[in-house]
Design an enzyme around this catalytic site. Structure first.
Site, mmCIF file in Angstrom:
data_model
loop_
_atom_site.group_PDB
_atom_site.id
_atom_site.type_symbol
_atom_site.label_atom_id
_atom_site.label_comp_id
_atom_site.label_asym_id
_atom_site.label_seq_id
_atom_site.Cartn_x
_atom_site.Cartn_y
_atom_site.Cartn_z
ATOM 1 N N TYR A 140 44.389 32.522 33.927
ATOM 2 C CA TYR A 140 43.894 32.872 32.590
ATOM 3 C C TYR A 140 44.634 34.052 31.959
ATOM 4 C CZ TYR A 140 39.925 29.702 33.415
ATOM 5 O OH TYR A 140 39.139 28.614 33.673
ATOM 6 N N LYS A 194 45.225 28.592 47.575
ATOM 7 C CA LYS A 194 45.915 27.316 47.782
ATOM 8 C C LYS A 194 47.334 27.581 48.268
ATOM 9 C CE LYS A 194 45.736 22.732 47.261
ATOM 10 N NZ LYS A 194 44.791 21.841 47.976
ATOM 11 N N ASP A 250 36.200 30.740 38.331
ATOM 12 C CA ASP A 250 35.472 30.113 37.225
ATOM 13 C C ASP A 250 34.824 28.818 37.720
ATOM 14 O OD1 ASP A 250 34.566 29.624 34.646
ATOM 15 O OD2 ASP A 250 36.465 28.762 33.962
ATOM 16 N N ASP A 254 30.523 28.155 39.118
ATOM 17 C CA ASP A 254 29.631 27.135 38.529
ATOM 18 C C ASP A 254 29.163 26.151 39.597
ATOM 19 O OD1 ASP A 254 30.180 28.256 35.997
ATOM 20 O OD2 ASP A 254 30.186 26.294 35.030
#
Ligand code: IPM
Ligand code: MN
Length: 358
Positions: A140, A194, A250, A254
């Site tokens: 981001y 990752k 992010d 959630d």
């Protein structure tokens, strides 16, 4: 008497309903034995503000956020309000998170009593971990800066050494003051990365393992994000503190919210060395705005996190304990989609009524 100056940003859609609930609870908390006074100052910002003024937040409000002791913010944004390049216009992440260098996005995932989790077999408190999401870099950092043309687009993910070091340290410091994972009581920091595919994650992981050596009393482990998505559904009790890059945080925060009754139960803090603000993890839910059925827990628990951050630890704990109690007693309940079926106001009243007993 300790005085705190707090900026309130009610936000869009369900934002003002939630904020009203949180303010009522904050006022009750300071009456009930708190030796402190909160002076609140309300500022408008978000999608509605953008529609009126062409910017999502005014420079004066940003300045107020800097000079206040803390900030409590409601959800902002509206999918219908977009900039000419197609991005939601009312969001404040760029201005507040990056602008104030609030590098740690702290998102507790805790299963409260009386809340229906889609997972079977978890007792209240059996899921209790914190997602520490890096908040100023990662993918981001490319916010609004993607390059390309009609046939290709690229957004770049950035990791810097100081950026990774500070978020990893933050996670270990947090693990030090928590009580460990629910399943085995072990204090643990799990790094989600990752590194099997991307070099930027090899970098993140190496720094994580380096810093982990400074905290020998805390177990350190790494997991790939795809495996983490499964593990947070199949074995969430194993986790205590999880640290990760912005975009991964992010998504996984959630996902975690989905296991504890939905995002309506999820508060969050955006914390830097000099400033901080607190807000629900969810968006502004235009579909249920104005109906009085939004679950105010995320906002109320965000207010409790804010109190903790400004040093009002006893009042913060009292709010959290009361939330636990009203849910345990069945004073309030939610439907399977996490909505406050008895109404937002009833939830707030139940909390205020019991705040005195705790
Ligand atoms: C969040 C939100 C924001 C984010 C959006 C609205 C930009 O989803 O706080 O998680 O992705 O950071
Ligand atoms: Mn999000």
């Amino acid at each position: 008497m300790r005085n705190h100056r707090i900026v309130i940003i009610p936000g869009d859609n369900i934002g003002p309903e939630l904020m009203e609930a949180a303010i009522d609870v904050l006022e009750a908390a300071q009456k009930g034995g708190g030796d402190f006074k909160i002076n609140m100052e309300t500022h408008q910002a978000g999608a509605a503000y953008y529609t009126e003024y062409g910017i999502p937040i005014s420079p004066e409000t940003v300045e107020a956020c800097r000079s206040a002791d803390s900030v409590l913010k409601g959800p902002v944004g509206d999918p219908a309000v977009r900039t000419p390049d197609g991005i939601e216009a009312g969001l404040l992440g760029g201005v507040l998170r990056s602008g104030l260098d609030l590098f740690a996005n702290v998102r507790p995932i805790k299963l409260y009593p009386g809340v229906t989790s889609p997972l079977r077999g978890f007792e209240p408190g059996g899921i209790d971990y914190v997602v520490v999401r890096e908040n100023t870099e990662g993918l981001y950092a490319s916010r609004g800066k993607g390059v390309g043309g009609p046939n290709a687009m690229a957004d770049t993910m950035i990791m810097t050494r100081p950026g990774v070091e500070r978020i990893v340290r933050f996670a270990f410091e947090l693990a030090q003051i928590r009580e460990g994972a629910p399943s085995d009581g072990v204090s643990r920091v799990t790094c989600v990365e990752k590194s099997n595919v991307l070099r930027s994650f090899v970098f993140f992981r190496d720094i994580f393992l380096e810093i982990a050596k400074e905290y020998p009393a805390i177990e350190a482990e790494t997991i790939y994000p795809d495996a983490a998505a499964q593990a947070l559904v199949m074995n969430p009790g194993h986790y205590d503190v999880m640290v990760m890059e912005n975009f991964l945080g992010d998504i996984l925060s959630d996902l975690g919210g989905g296991t504890i009754g939905g995002l309506g139960m999820c508060p969050g803090g955006n914390i830097g060395d000099d400033y901080a603000y607190f807000e629900p993890v969810h968006g502004s839910a235009p579909d249920i705005a104005g109906q009085g059925t939004a679950n105010p827990m995320s906002q109320i628990l965000s207010a409790a996190m804010m109190l903790h951050h400004i040093g009002e630890v006893a009042a913060s704990r009292r709010i959290e304990a009361t939330v636990w109690k009203v849910l345990e007693n069945g004073d309030i309940h939610f439907d399977e989609r996490g909505r406050a079926v008895q109404g937002t106001k009833r939830v707030t009243e139940a909390i205020i009524n019991r705040l005195g007993d705790s």
